[in-house]
Write a protein that holds these residues in place. Structure first.
Motif, short mmCIF file in Angstrom:
data_model
loop_
_atom_site.label_atom_id
_atom_site.label_comp_id
_atom_site.label_asym_id
_atom_site.label_seq_id
_atom_site.Cartn_x
_atom_site.Cartn_y
_atom_site.Cartn_z
N LEU A 182 -12.82 5.51 5.82
CA LEU A 182 -12.13 4.23 6.01
C LEU A 182 -12.71 3.47 7.20
O LEU A 182 -12.87 2.24 7.14
CB LEU A 182 -10.62 4.46 6.19
CG LEU A 182 -9.91 5.10 4.96
CD1 LEU A 182 -8.44 5.33 5.24
CD2 LEU A 182 -10.08 4.25 3.70
N ASP A 183 -13.08 4.19 8.27
CA ASP A 183 -13.72 3.53 9.43
C ASP A 183 -15.07 2.92 9.03
O ASP A 183 -15.40 1.80 9.41
CB ASP A 183 -13.97 4.53 10.57
CG ASP A 183 -12.68 4.89 11.30
OD1 ASP A 183 -11.67 4.20 11.06
OD2 ASP A 183 -12.70 5.86 12.08
N VAL A 203 -7.44 5.90 -2.04
CA VAL A 203 -6.30 6.69 -1.55
C VAL A 203 -5.30 7.04 -2.67
O VAL A 203 -4.91 8.20 -2.81
CB VAL A 203 -5.61 5.99 -0.35
CG1 VAL A 203 -4.35 6.72 0.07
CG2 VAL A 203 -6.59 5.94 0.83
N ASP A 249 -10.56 9.51 7.13
CA ASP A 249 -10.61 8.57 8.26
C ASP A 249 -12.03 8.07 8.50
O ASP A 249 -12.25 6.88 8.77
CB ASP A 249 -10.08 9.23 9.54
CG ASP A 249 -8.56 9.31 9.52
OD1 ASP A 249 -7.95 8.61 8.69
OD2 ASP A 249 -8.00 10.09 10.32
N GLN A 262 0.82 -1.21 0.00
CA GLN A 262 0.00 0.00 0.00
C GLN A 262 0.86 1.27 0.00
O GLN A 262 0.59 2.23 -0.73
CB GLN A 262 -0.92 -0.02 1.24
CG GLN A 262 -1.99 1.04 1.26
CD GLN A 262 -2.93 0.98 0.05
OE1 GLN A 262 -3.19 -0.10 -0.49
NE2 GLN A 262 -3.41 2.14 -0.39
N ASP A 272 -16.02 2.05 6.07
CA ASP A 272 -15.74 0.93 5.16
C ASP A 272 -15.45 -0.34 5.97
O ASP A 272 -16.04 -1.39 5.73
CB ASP A 272 -14.54 1.33 4.28
CG ASP A 272 -14.17 0.25 3.28
OD1 ASP A 272 -14.54 0.37 2.12
OD2 ASP A 272 -13.49 -0.72 3.68
N ARG A 273 -14.58 -0.20 6.96
CA ARG A 273 -14.20 -1.37 7.79
C ARG A 273 -15.42 -1.92 8.52
O ARG A 273 -15.66 -3.12 8.54
CB ARG A 273 -13.13 -0.95 8.82
CG ARG A 273 -11.70 -1.20 8.34
CD ARG A 273 -10.71 -1.00 9.47
NE ARG A 273 -10.65 0.37 9.96
CZ ARG A 273 -9.91 1.33 9.42
NH1 ARG A 273 -9.15 1.07 8.38
NH2 ARG A 273 -9.91 2.56 9.89
#
Ligand code: NDP
Length: 384
Positions: free
Chosen positions: A371-372, A105, A368, A80, A374-375
């Motif tokens: 991404l949170d 990203v 952020d 990554q 998404d998780r």
């Protein structure tokens, strides 16, 4: 010479992009090519196009990539961090064609050069549209659509005043299972859902085409890209895949974009914009075609469309949750853990749970937060 990078170079969009670039090598200096599992293709293309660096997202393949590039002077990198470092290398034009949220990203980083981001990775717009567009504005960069429907809308809009648009219509082939009886859909295998009558695409997007999760993503993409309210966006089934989108203006005029179903149309348009250059695509012969058909999609067959409308209406982090839940449900279907017809229910359950916990509302979204979300959506999406 234009400095260009291709993220997702080993995939279907990436290979079509390289096909166009390789036809006029004198016009381009290739900076970075990236892939993941297909290291042999990545290395071969990096050598053929004299790239500066080749990056595989899969760290365990670095040795293999290094071996394949030994003695060529081309840098090999993996992981990554290496993808992000490749995106940080200045370019004039960058193709974002990684599949899934993994494309977000690198795309955001590439925008910082202020050049053009040719955006095939629709997941970026669905999960973080306002963020991506704000980043582009902040750096004076341009995002050009590569999805065929959105490229078609962009071209049909031309220089018209966006305020004069009444409705945007995007077309859908209906996918490989379009003519299956409803009651048989639950038995569809990944192979059956993964074959398409008109388009030659990656497996995941082909299955999404059969479920119309792809069209659902594109409804959200239309909203994010063109600012169209949910009531002003329509999807219609058009089995021939010749008309890609139509823009209806306030005077009732409907401007359509037609072309053969070949992604090199939209890729080439984004590559050469604002010029129009020769493209090696089939020309549409209307008389030979004879007819063009259109039909409203059946909501019972394609429940993903209604879910997308809820996402557009609610905004905030719903797009990020929808995209991640959709990717996780698709993984479950490919692994044969759920039926084809279970995917929409899995996504809906995840969205409902997250809605109840109140974590999808946000006036401004950050990376952020995306991404949170998404998780969390991936973790919640499971076999019913
Ligand atoms: P493919 O599956 O054919 O290719 C995906 C690319 O992403 C490959 O280069 C693959 O590498 C790479 N990749 C896979 N996983 C990762 C990861 N975790 N990190 C970094 N790279 C990764 O997909 P498509 O070309 O079909 O689609 C690419 C994007 O374009 C998608 O967002 C899709 O929705 C969009 N799109 C595609 C269209 C089409 O006609 N195919 C039409 C419109 C939009 P490798 O193959 O080496 O494993």
């Amino acid at each position: 010479m234009r400095r260009i990078s291709v993220f997702g170079a080993t995939g279907s969009i990436g290979q079509n992009t390289l096909d166009l670039i390789a036809r006029e090598p004198e016009r381009y200096a290739v900076v970075a090519l990236t892939g993941s599992s297909n290291v042999a293709r990545l290395a071969e293309d990096a050598i053929r196009l004299r790239a500066e660096v080749a990056v595989t997202a899969d760290e365990s393949r670095l040795g293999e990539l290094r071996d394949a590039l030994a003695g060529t002077g081309i840098e090999a990198a993996a992981g990554q961090g290496a993808l992000e470092e490749a995106a940080d290398r200045p370019t004039d034009w960058c193709m974002s064609a990684i599949v899934g949220a993994a494309g977000l990203v690198p795309g955001l980083r590439a925008l910082r050069h202020g050049g053009t981001l040719a955006l095939a990775n629709k997941e970026s717009l669905v999960c973080a549209g306002p963020l991506l567009m704000a980043e582009a504005r902040a750096h004076g960069a341009r995002v050009l659509p590569v999805d065929s429907e959105h490229s078609a809308v962009f071209q049909a809009l031309a220089d018209n005043d966006p305020a004069a648009v009444e409705k945007i219509v995007i077309t859908a082939s209906g996918g490989g299972l379009r003519d299956w009886p409803l009651e048989r859909l639950a038995t569809a295998t990944p192979d059956e859902a993964g074959s398409h009558p008109n388009w030659d695409m990656g497996t995941r997007i082909t299955i999404d085409s059969a479920s119309m999760f792809n069209k659902a993503m594109e409804l959200i993409e239309t909203h994010e890209y063109f600012g169209t309210p949910p009531g002003g966006i329509e999807a219609v089934i058009h089995p021939q895949s010749i008309v890609h989108a139509l823009v209806q203006f306030r005077d009732g005029a409907l401007m359509a974009h037609l072309g053969a179903p070949d992604m090199r149309h939209a890729i080439g348009y984004a590559l050469h914009w604002p010029e129009r250059r020769d493209l090696p695509v089939e020309r549409v012969d209307l008389a030979a075609l004879g007819r063009l058909d259109f039909a409203a999609p059946d909501p019972a067959r394609y429940p993903a469309l209604a879910l997308a409308r809820g996402v557009i209406a609610g905004g905030g982090l719903r797009g990020a949750a929808f995209n991640a839940a959709k990717e996780a449900a698709l993984d479950l279907f490919i692994a044969r853990a759920i039926a084809f017809t279970d995917m929409a229910g899995c996504v809906e359950t995840t969205l409902d749970e997250m809605e109840r916990s109140g974590c999808l509302d946000a006036a401004t979204i950050t990376l952020d937060m995306v991404l949170d979300t998404d998780r969390e959506a991936r973790a919640r999406t499971r076999v019913p």
